[in-house]
Write a protein that holds these residues in place. Structure first.
Motif, PDB file in Angstrom:
ATOM      1  N   UNK A   5       0.823  -1.208   0.000  1.00 36.72           N
ATOM      2  CA  UNK A   5       0.000   0.000   0.000  1.00 36.72           C
ATOM      3  C   UNK A   5       0.856   1.257   0.000  1.00 36.72           C
ATOM      4  N   UNK A   6       0.633   2.100  -0.993  1.00 41.04           N
ATOM      5  CA  UNK A   6       1.391   3.340  -1.085  1.00 41.04           C
ATOM      6  C   UNK A   6       2.689   3.214  -1.848  1.00 41.04           C
ATOM      7  N   UNK A   7       3.087   1.979  -2.164  1.00 41.69           N
ATOM      8  CA  UNK A   7       4.300   1.747  -2.951  1.00 41.69           C
ATOM      9  C   UNK A   7       3.944   1.123  -4.290  1.00 41.69           C
ATOM     10  N   UNK A   8       3.124   0.081  -4.270  1.00 41.86           N
ATOM     11  CA  UNK A   8       2.692  -0.573  -5.504  1.00 41.86           C
ATOM     12  C   UNK A   8       1.294  -0.141  -5.919  1.00 41.86           C
ATOM     13  N   UNK A   9       0.383  -0.060  -4.962  1.00 41.54           N
ATOM     14  CA  UNK A   9      -1.000   0.331  -5.265  1.00 41.54           C
ATOM     15  C   UNK A   9      -1.386   1.543  -4.431  1.00 41.54           C
TER      16      UNK A   9
END
Length: 244
Positions: free
Chosen positions: A24-28
Motif C-alpha cells: 500500500x502506497x508503494x505498488x497500489x
C-alpha cells in the motif's frame, strides 16, 4: 550533512539480489481509499477524523494496530463484531473503487523482471487483500501467492522486521543483499531492523522518519528513480544472471 551528501555517502549496499516491496502506497494507491473508509467508520463511533487525519495517523499500520489506537482515542474497547465490520467496510470500498497502481510501479516491475531480479512483497495487509489489489492493478504476474508475505498473518506487524526477514529467508537471500521499497516510517523502520537497504518513497517536503538518516537508506520522490539506483547495485554474479 545535507540529504544529497547523505545519499552519496550512504548509497544502497552493493551486491543486491532481492527487491522486497511494501504494498500500500508503494505498488497500489490504496492508502487514500483506506483513509476515507476509516474516516467514515470512526465517525459512526462518535470520533471526528478527516480522511487526511486518518491517513497521517494510521499510515503503514496493520489492522490490529489501528484498532488499538482507535480504542485509545475512544476510551473504550471495540466489540469483535465492530472490528470485523470495520475490516469489511474497508474491503468493500476496495472492491467498489479498486486502487490504481502507484505512478511508475508497473514500469519498475517490468524493468526488474527484464533484469531477472527476484521480487517479493512484505506488507501489513492480509494475503487475500493484496491478491485482490494486485489483480485490479494488473500486477498478479509479478507476485504469485508464494511471493506475498503478510506481517499481520504472521503475527508480527511492522515496525517488526519479521515479515522482511521471512521474505529474505523464503528467497534464500541474506538481509544485506536485499533492498526494501517503503513509504511509511513503520515499514522503513522494519527494513532498518532487518539490516536491509531501503528506498523510502517520500515526496519532497514531507517529514522524514525521526531516526533519519540511516546507512544504506535513500529517499526517492517517485518510483521512476528506483530502477537506476537498484541496477547500479545489483550483484554481478547472482543467480538471476550477470548484469551488464
Amino acid at each position: 550533512m545535507s540529504e544529497r551528501e547523505h545519499d552519496r555517502e550512504n548509497a544502497l549496499r552493493p551486491g543486491l539480489e532481492l527487491v522486497i516491496f511494501d504494498c500500500d502506497g508503494v505498488l497500489v494507491d490504496s492508502e487514500r481509499i483506506g483513509a476515507e473508509a476509516t474516516s467514515a467508520f470512526v465517525s459512526k463511533l462518535g470520533l471526528a477524523m478527516t480522511p487526511q487525519e486518518a491517513h497521517d495517523t494510521f499510515l503503514g499500520l496493520a489492522s490490529p494496530q489501528v484498532v488499538e489506537i482507535l480504542q485509545e482515542k475512544l476510551g473504550r474497547k471495540l466489540a469483535p463484531e465492530t472490528i470485523r465490520a470495520r475490516d469489511q467496510a474497508l474491503e468493500d470500498r476496495m472492491h467498489l473503487t479498486p486502487p490504481p497502481p502507484i505512478a511508475g510501479a508497473l514500469d519498475l516491475l517490468a524493468g526488474l523482471q527484464a533484469l531477472k531480479v527476484p521480487m517479493r512483497v512484505g506488507s501489513n495487509s492480509l494475503p487475500h487483500e493484496m491478491e485482490m489489489k494486485f489483480r485490479h492493478a494488473d500486477m498478479e504476474r509479478y507476485f504469485p501467492p508464494g511471493n506475498i508475505h503478510s506481517a499481520t498473518a504472521l503475527g508480527h506487524p511492522k515496525p517488526s522486521p519479521f515479515v522482511y526477514e521471512q521474505a529474505a529467508r523464503a528467497a534464500g537471500v541474506p538481509p544485506e543483499r536485499c533492498v526494501v521499497i517503503e513509504d511509511s516510517d513503520a515499514g522503513a523502520e522494519a527494513a532498518l531492523k532487518a539490516g536491509m537497504s531501503c528506498l523510502l518513497l517520500r515526496p519532497e517536503g514531507r517529514k522524514l522518519p525521526p531516526w533519519w538518516p540511516a546507512p544504506h537508506f535513500q529517499r526517492i520522490p517517485s518510483l521512476s528513480e528506483a530502477l537506476p539506483l537498484i541496477r547500479a547495485r545489483l550483484a554481478p554474479d547472482a543467480s538471476f544472471g550477470k548484469v551488464n
